[in-house]
Design a protein around this motif. Structure first.
Motif, mmCIF file in Angstrom:
data_model
loop_
_atom_site.group_PDB
_atom_site.id
_atom_site.type_symbol
_atom_site.label_atom_id
_atom_site.label_comp_id
_atom_site.label_asym_id
_atom_site.label_seq_id
_atom_site.Cartn_x
_atom_site.Cartn_y
_atom_site.Cartn_z
ATOM 1 N N GLY A 67 0.680 -0.682 0.133
ATOM 2 C CA GLY A 67 0.287 -0.089 0.126
ATOM 3 C C GLY A 67 0.649 1.324 -0.152
ATOM 4 O O GLY A 67 0.260 2.638 0.608
ATOM 5 N N LEU A 86 1.193 4.757 7.015
ATOM 6 C CA LEU A 86 0.092 3.875 6.438
ATOM 7 C C LEU A 86 -0.065 3.517 8.249
ATOM 8 O O LEU A 86 -1.462 2.841 7.981
ATOM 9 C CB LEU A 86 1.425 2.665 6.061
ATOM 10 C CG LEU A 86 1.872 2.889 4.802
ATOM 11 C CD1 LEU A 86 2.625 1.828 4.580
ATOM 12 C CD2 LEU A 86 0.505 2.701 3.416
ATOM 13 N N GLU A 122 -3.426 5.646 9.047
ATOM 14 C CA GLU A 122 -4.599 4.784 8.129
ATOM 15 C C GLU A 122 -4.950 3.225 8.404
ATOM 16 O O GLU A 122 -6.003 3.558 8.398
ATOM 17 C CB GLU A 122 -4.061 4.954 7.060
ATOM 18 C CG GLU A 122 -3.791 5.974 6.296
ATOM 19 C CD GLU A 122 -3.520 5.802 4.229
ATOM 20 O OE1 GLU A 122 -3.239 4.666 3.367
ATOM 21 O OE2 GLU A 122 -3.742 6.379 3.599
ATOM 22 N N ARG A 142 -3.276 0.611 8.509
ATOM 23 C CA ARG A 142 -3.175 -0.934 7.356
ATOM 24 C C ARG A 142 -2.227 -1.968 8.277
ATOM 25 O O ARG A 142 -1.130 -1.461 9.411
ATOM 26 C CB ARG A 142 -2.083 -0.100 6.331
ATOM 27 C CG ARG A 142 -2.807 0.728 5.240
ATOM 28 C CD ARG A 142 -2.226 0.981 4.180
ATOM 29 N NE ARG A 142 -2.801 1.730 3.063
ATOM 30 C CZ ARG A 142 -3.341 1.498 2.274
ATOM 31 N NH1 ARG A 142 -3.288 -0.797 1.701
ATOM 32 N NH2 ARG A 142 -4.203 1.329 1.331
#
Length: 434
Positions: A133, A203, A206, A208
């Motif tokens: 990602g 990341l 977010e 993840r």
């Protein structure tokens, strides 16, 4: 008048593309045509554009076969062992992936060819970025930094041009800046660490989850042949090694080498007509995107060269240096070299601008060799992977699928930082002086 027209052309192109008013393709074609018409060069436009397109044609041909070759190698899983080694070290950590990207780029870029560097590194690493990602913008930026500093090698384009233009050998031009280059490499690794740490934080913010890439999964790279069980993998490895050696040794024109290598690889890995057509249909759009940009860049540089804009801009820049500013000329050359990569092609700068600067420096009591050393600290070295005037830039942004303006905004300050670090070390070691 012509110099002003040149600066307007460059400024308008950068303003329109960086602000996304027009696409890079339209900017490369329409902006120089418009300014050339305003300057009264309408009757010569056809000849100038034709010469520019013909000049970049070998590059476009080389990139066509190079993209197809490395795309085929990706499909066959050739780069999977390298990817797995990076994964084992990185353990799914975006920061380590980013540093690993810099290290891999620094190694691959030893061949001094930006195009092959981008083709190999992006091919190997883009699947990892997508799986985690991570933004492809980070990949293009870090590869840009590594390739830029390594472009100082004597067999790279800028240093080779500087040695030829000033009639110097590597001991006069490159060896004195070697400590600066080492400092630049250290800066690139530091920058990769900082960029990677920021990407990791993004990341995590977010939400993840951490991913074990070695464990595989639906989005993991899926090679057609695992490890060495398919004997074709060894043929592909041998062919790629031979190709890279031949590229470094320049045994044939690059476009010829890639055409031959692709034909052999296609014959072995896709022996049937249907399989060959499927490969071309799968990767053809990437080829069209990149080569179209290259031919558009040929239009741009053809008009700027044919109208004399580049020559007049060079003379205008030199004319603004005050009589008492000769001592600052090497430093000014070093600091401005990287931004001027967005304005001048390497041939235009090293064969047009730099000799004039060197002559000016000599006339003011300076050492012309210092101008050459200063120039390679930024002009089409740290600056080339951001410049719309180099074909390899479009390979990098085409393969990572990022916009030129976004790429430039993201990495410009880091790349300029490489030049500033190398300039400071060059001053401390006496490679250049006030």
């Amino acid at each position: 008048m012509v110099a002003t027209l040149g600066f307007v052309t460059i400024g308008l192109f950068l303003a329109l593309t960086v602000t996304r008013r027009v696409s890079v393709l339209l900017g490369l074609v329409l902006v120089p045509i418009g300014t050339a018409l305003i300057g009264g060069f309408g009757g010569e436009l056809g000849d100038m554009i034709a010469k520019g397109v013909v000049k970049v044609a070998p590059v476009a041909i080389m990139i066509t076969f190079a993209v197809l070759y490395f795309s085929l190698m990706i499909d066959t899983g050739l780069f999977d062992p390298a990817i797995r080694r990076v994964l084992r070290w990185a353990k799914g950590d975006p920061m380590r992936i980013t540093v690993g990207t810099a290290v891999l780029t620094l190694i691959v870029a030893l061949d001094g060819d930006g195009a092959s560097t981008f083709l190999i590194t992006v091919s190997a690493l883009l699947p990892i970025y997508l799986r985690l990602g991570m933004r492809p913008l980070v990949l293009s930026g870090v590869v840009c930094l590594g390739a830029g500093v390594m472009n100082l090698v004597p067999w790279g384009g800028p240093t080779a041009r500087a040695m030829a233009a000033l009639k110097l050998d590597s001991s006069d031009l490159f060896v004195p800046v070697l400590p600066a280059m080492i400092a630049g490499i250290a800066w690139v690794l530091l920058a990769a660490f900082l960029i990677g740490r920021r990407e990791r934080a993004r990341l995590q913010a977010e939400g993840r989850p951490e991913i074990d890439l070695e464990a595989g999964g639906p989005d993991a790279p899926a090679p057609e042949a695992a490890g060495g069980r398919d004997p074709r993998i060894w043929f592909n490895l041998l062919l790629t090694v031979v190709l890279i050696v031949a590229l470094v040794m320049e045994l044939m024109p690059l476009e010829v080498l890639f055409a031959i290598a692709f034909a052999l690889a296609l014959l072995v890995n896709r022996p049937t007509w249907a399989a060959q057509q499927a490969l071309l249909e799968k990767h053809g759009p990437n080829v069209v995107l990149v080569t179209t940009m290259i031919f558009a860049a040929g239009v741009f540089t053809g008009i700027l060269s044919g109208t004399g804009m580049i020559k007049e801009m060079a003379e205008a820049l030199v004319s603004v240096v005050p009589d008492g500013g000769g001592g600052l000329l090497p430093v000014l050359t070093a600091v401005t070299g990287m931004p001027l990569s967005l304005v001048f092609t390497p041939d235009a700068y090293y064969y047009g601008v730099m000799p004039v600067l060197a002559e000016t420096s000599a006339g003011l009591g300076g050492d012309p060799a210092e101008i050459g050393r200063a120039a390679i600290l930024g002009q089409m070295t740290t600056g080339f992977p951001l410049s719309p005037l180099t074909a390899s830039t479009f390979i990098l942004i085409g393969m990572t699928k990022v916009e030129l303006g976004s790429h430039q905004r993201f990495i410009f300050a880091w790349a300029f930082g490489t030049t500033l670090v190398m300039t400071a070390v060059a001053l401390l070691t006496g490679a250049i002086s006030f």
